[in-house]
Design a protein around this motif. Structure first.
Motif, short mmCIF file in Angstrom:
data_model
loop_
_atom_site.label_atom_id
_atom_site.label_comp_id
_atom_site.label_asym_id
_atom_site.label_seq_id
_atom_site.Cartn_x
_atom_site.Cartn_y
_atom_site.Cartn_z
N TRP A 77 5.63 0.72 12.86
CA TRP A 77 5.84 -0.23 11.45
C TRP A 77 5.62 0.91 10.26
O TRP A 77 6.41 1.04 9.48
CB TRP A 77 4.74 -1.57 11.32
N TYR A 78 4.68 1.68 10.45
CA TYR A 78 4.33 2.63 9.61
C TYR A 78 5.57 3.61 9.33
O TYR A 78 5.86 4.12 8.10
CB TYR A 78 2.91 3.42 9.91
N GLY A 79 5.90 4.39 10.55
CA GLY A 79 7.02 5.08 10.37
C GLY A 79 8.34 4.74 9.92
O GLY A 79 8.79 5.46 8.71
N VAL A 80 8.64 3.39 9.93
CA VAL A 80 9.92 3.04 9.42
C VAL A 80 9.79 2.40 7.80
O VAL A 80 10.63 3.05 7.00
CB VAL A 80 10.17 1.84 9.96
N SER A 81 8.73 2.11 7.76
CA SER A 81 8.12 1.81 6.17
C SER A 81 8.36 3.18 5.26
O SER A 81 8.76 3.31 4.29
CB SER A 81 6.72 0.98 6.30
N CYS A 82 7.42 4.12 5.75
CA CYS A 82 7.41 5.48 4.98
C CYS A 82 9.02 5.96 4.80
O CYS A 82 9.00 6.50 3.81
CB CYS A 82 6.59 6.54 5.90
N PHE A 83 9.63 5.95 5.95
CA PHE A 83 11.07 6.31 5.85
C PHE A 83 11.84 5.86 4.78
O PHE A 83 12.67 6.08 4.25
CB PHE A 83 11.70 6.24 7.35
N PHE A 106 2.67 12.21 1.59
CA PHE A 106 1.43 12.11 1.62
C PHE A 106 0.18 13.38 1.84
O PHE A 106 -0.83 13.02 1.53
CB PHE A 106 1.04 11.00 2.76
N ILE A 107 0.83 14.25 2.00
CA ILE A 107 -0.02 15.39 2.43
C ILE A 107 0.39 16.58 1.20
O ILE A 107 -0.71 16.96 0.55
CB ILE A 107 0.19 16.10 3.75
N VAL A 167 0.82 -1.26 0.19
CA VAL A 167 -0.13 -0.01 0.08
C VAL A 167 0.86 1.15 -0.11
O VAL A 167 0.64 2.34 -0.68
CB VAL A 167 -1.10 -0.07 1.26
N ILE A 168 1.95 1.26 0.87
CA ILE A 168 2.72 2.35 0.90
C ILE A 168 3.61 2.61 -0.32
O ILE A 168 3.76 3.94 -0.74
CB ILE A 168 3.78 2.26 2.02
N ALA A 169 4.07 1.52 -1.00
CA ALA A 169 4.41 1.55 -2.39
C ALA A 169 3.64 2.30 -3.38
O ALA A 169 4.30 3.06 -4.28
CB ALA A 169 5.13 0.24 -2.85
N VAL A 170 2.38 1.81 -3.53
CA VAL A 170 1.54 2.34 -4.43
C VAL A 170 1.28 3.72 -4.01
O VAL A 170 1.15 4.70 -5.09
CB VAL A 170 0.16 1.38 -4.45
N TRP A 171 1.07 4.16 -2.70
CA TRP A 171 0.74 5.69 -2.14
C TRP A 171 2.01 6.42 -2.78
O TRP A 171 1.71 7.56 -3.19
CB TRP A 171 0.81 5.33 -0.99
N ASN A 172 3.09 5.77 -2.72
CA ASN A 172 4.22 6.64 -2.99
C ASN A 172 4.19 7.01 -4.57
O ASN A 172 4.54 8.02 -5.22
CB ASN A 172 5.45 5.86 -2.70
N SER A 173 3.87 5.87 -5.46
CA SER A 173 3.75 6.08 -6.71
C SER A 173 2.74 7.13 -7.17
O SER A 173 2.79 7.87 -8.08
CB SER A 173 3.47 4.73 -7.48
N TYR A 174 1.46 7.15 -6.54
CA TYR A 174 0.53 8.09 -6.55
C TYR A 174 1.06 9.42 -6.41
O TYR A 174 0.89 10.53 -6.98
CB TYR A 174 -0.58 7.95 -5.71
N SER A 175 1.87 9.68 -5.33
CA SER A 175 2.31 11.10 -4.72
C SER A 175 3.10 11.43 -5.77
O SER A 175 3.17 12.81 -6.05
CB SER A 175 2.84 10.87 -3.58
N CYS A 200 9.79 5.21 -11.79
CA CYS A 200 9.47 5.15 -10.29
C CYS A 200 8.44 4.10 -9.98
O CYS A 200 8.75 3.20 -8.93
CB CYS A 200 8.59 6.55 -9.78
N ARG A 201 7.65 3.64 -10.84
CA ARG A 201 6.82 2.42 -10.50
C ARG A 201 7.86 1.11 -10.56
O ARG A 201 7.54 0.40 -9.56
CB ARG A 201 5.98 2.22 -11.61
#
Length: 468
Positions: free
Chosen positions: A222-228, A381-382, A67-75, A253-254
């Motif tokens: 988990w979320y913080g480390v993954s986002c980092f 994300f913002i 989910v975070i990878a796809v979210w990064n792609s969107y951003s 990027c994808r």
């Protein structure tokens, strides 16, 4: 609304051409770009990934990471669209203003410009803190090198201050490239240690309780480390400007995010299952803590990673300091260097701040998680959906003014008679714009909620660690 004045901020190429709109140099191939983006992701933060997977659960961490990878792609795609929009409205960037900052300025004015600049500065200083905490921690875990965590932190500052004050840090780049090799060697040693100690028993019996997080606090870690570990949005335009075919940036990027996602799954779950079979101690910090203290090979890994952290520190500190110096002393424009005494003063203060925080919060995984939750959350994300939404509204007003002028010219060319040509196209454009705005609103709300919630939970963990 009156037609917007075209801002002259240096030379600009048209969008969607072979040359990037904000290009400085070209030549990087698609494959090289994928490799560069992957290397940007895979840094020292990857040492916290096994801890992250332990917090998020063996199974849920994989789905969440996707989910975070796809979210990064969107951003990233939204940031690239923002660049296209401001170019289509006649914007031309000044040479000393980054593309991300230029987008923020066009979207919400000087407030947005300052917000992005200072968020990135805080994020880069936060990364510096993580390097310093990691270096002090690696030394503290080795009985032959440790003088105690606090003393080690001060010793790292003695090394870091002089090299952070030099006017040119280009010579450090070749050493920082060694970081990827050091990380690979570190995990090879860890895998070897885990296999010789436990074999593959951890893969055969995975308790159901380890498949998912057992608390919201663990989920936020988990979320913080993954986002980092996925924080490449701020580097989007730096990489794009070096490409021979900038129009393929989205695809690059994808592919890079997919490669990194698969690598992180192997590193995270593989290390976790290998080192924590039933009855083995869990992972509570950076993965190097799992190595035996007295091992010669482990000492070599710790020394190597300490060196990588020390030479990587100025590569983040110096750009952050230059932004601060530019804001405080109005330097940096037209290649005007910061006077030596001001440079030393600013960087001494920033190194002192980094050292103080590193001494107060000597937990690498908590520092990484906090940076990921707060700074990466804001930048990735913002900001992208918010800026894109605002620029779409500005573009609508700009196009409306443009069309009104063309309509007046059209009336004159048809002896005072209006024509309805293009009305359907305008309606379709407006409907498409509203779809994008609605999606941006949803993603913005998700970004705000996740950033506030996880940052609050992580700050609670930080406060608890400082009390104990």
């Amino acid at each position: 609304m009156a037609p917007r004045e075209v801002k002259k901020y240096g030379s600009m190429s048209p969008p969607n051409s072979k040359t990037s709109a904000f290009s400085a140099s070209q030549g990087t191939s698609f494959g090289s770009t994928v490799a560069n983006l992957s290397k940007i992701c895979v840094g020292t933060g990857v040492l916290a990934l096994p801890y992250s997977f332990a917090q998020g659960g063996v199974l849920c961490s994989v789905f969440g990471l996707a989910v975070i990878a796809v979210w990064n792609s969107y951003s990233i795609s939204r940031l690239l669209k923002c660049e296209e929009i401001i170019v289509s409205m006649g914007f031309q960037r000044r040479g000393d203003v980054g593309t991300f900052s230029a987008i923020a300025k066009e979207a919400v004015g000087n407030v947005g410009l300052s917000l992005v600049d200072y968020t990135i500065v805080i994020m880069m200083v936060g990364v510096c803190i993580s390097y310093q905490v990691a270096a002090a921690g690696f030394l503290a875990n080795d009985p032959t090198l440790s003088f105690g965590t606090a003393a080690n932190t001060v010793l790292t500052a003695v090394v870091l201050l002089p090299i952070s004050c030099v006017p040119d840090i280009g010579f450090l780049s070749k050493y920082s490239v060694m970081g990827l090799g050091a990380i690979v060697i570190s995990f090879l040693v860890i895998f070897y240690h885990g296999y010789t100690e436990y074999g593959l028993s951890g893969f055969g019996d995975v308790p159901v309780s380890t498949l998912y997080p057992d608390s919201l606090t663990n989920l936020s870690h988990w979320y913080g480390v993954s986002c980092f570990c996925f924080g490449i949005s701020p580097m989007t335009f730096n990489v794009k400007d070096s490409m021979s075919e900038p129009s393929t940036m989205n695809s690059a990027c994808r592919v890079a995010l997919l490669v990194v996602f698969l690598s992180y799954c192997v590193i995270g779950d593989g290390t976790l299952l290998l080192l924590t079979p039933d009855g083995a101690p869990g992972i509570t910090g950076d993965i190097l803590q799992s190595l035996p203290a007295a091992s010669l090979m482990a000492s070599f890994v710790r020394i190597s990673m300490t060196f990588v952290c020390l030479v990587s520190f100025p590569l983040c500190m110096v750009p952050a300091a230059e932004v601060v110096e530019g804001k405080l002393f109005m330097t940096g424009k037209n290649s005007e260097p910061t006077p030596v005494h001001l440079r030393v003063m600013t960087r001494s203060v920033l190194v002192a701040v980094s050292t103080t925080v590193a001494a107060l919060i000597p937990s690498f995984v908590l520092i990484v998680s906090l940076i990921g939750c707060l700074c990466v959350g804001l930048v990735t994300f913002i900001f992208p959906p918010f800026f894109h939404m605002m620029l779409l509204k500005h573009q609508r007003e700009y196009n409306r003014d443009s069309k009104e002028r063309h309509s007046l010219l059209d009336v004159e060319s048809h002896n005072g008679e209006f024509t309805d040509e293009g009305a359907g196209v305008i309606q379709e454009e407006e409907e498409e714009r509203m779809k994008k705005i609605r999606l941006d609103r949803v993603m913005l709300v998700l970004g705000v909620i996740s950033t506030i919630f996880t940052t609050g939970m992580t700050l609670g963990s930080v406060a608890e660690s400082m009390r104990t």
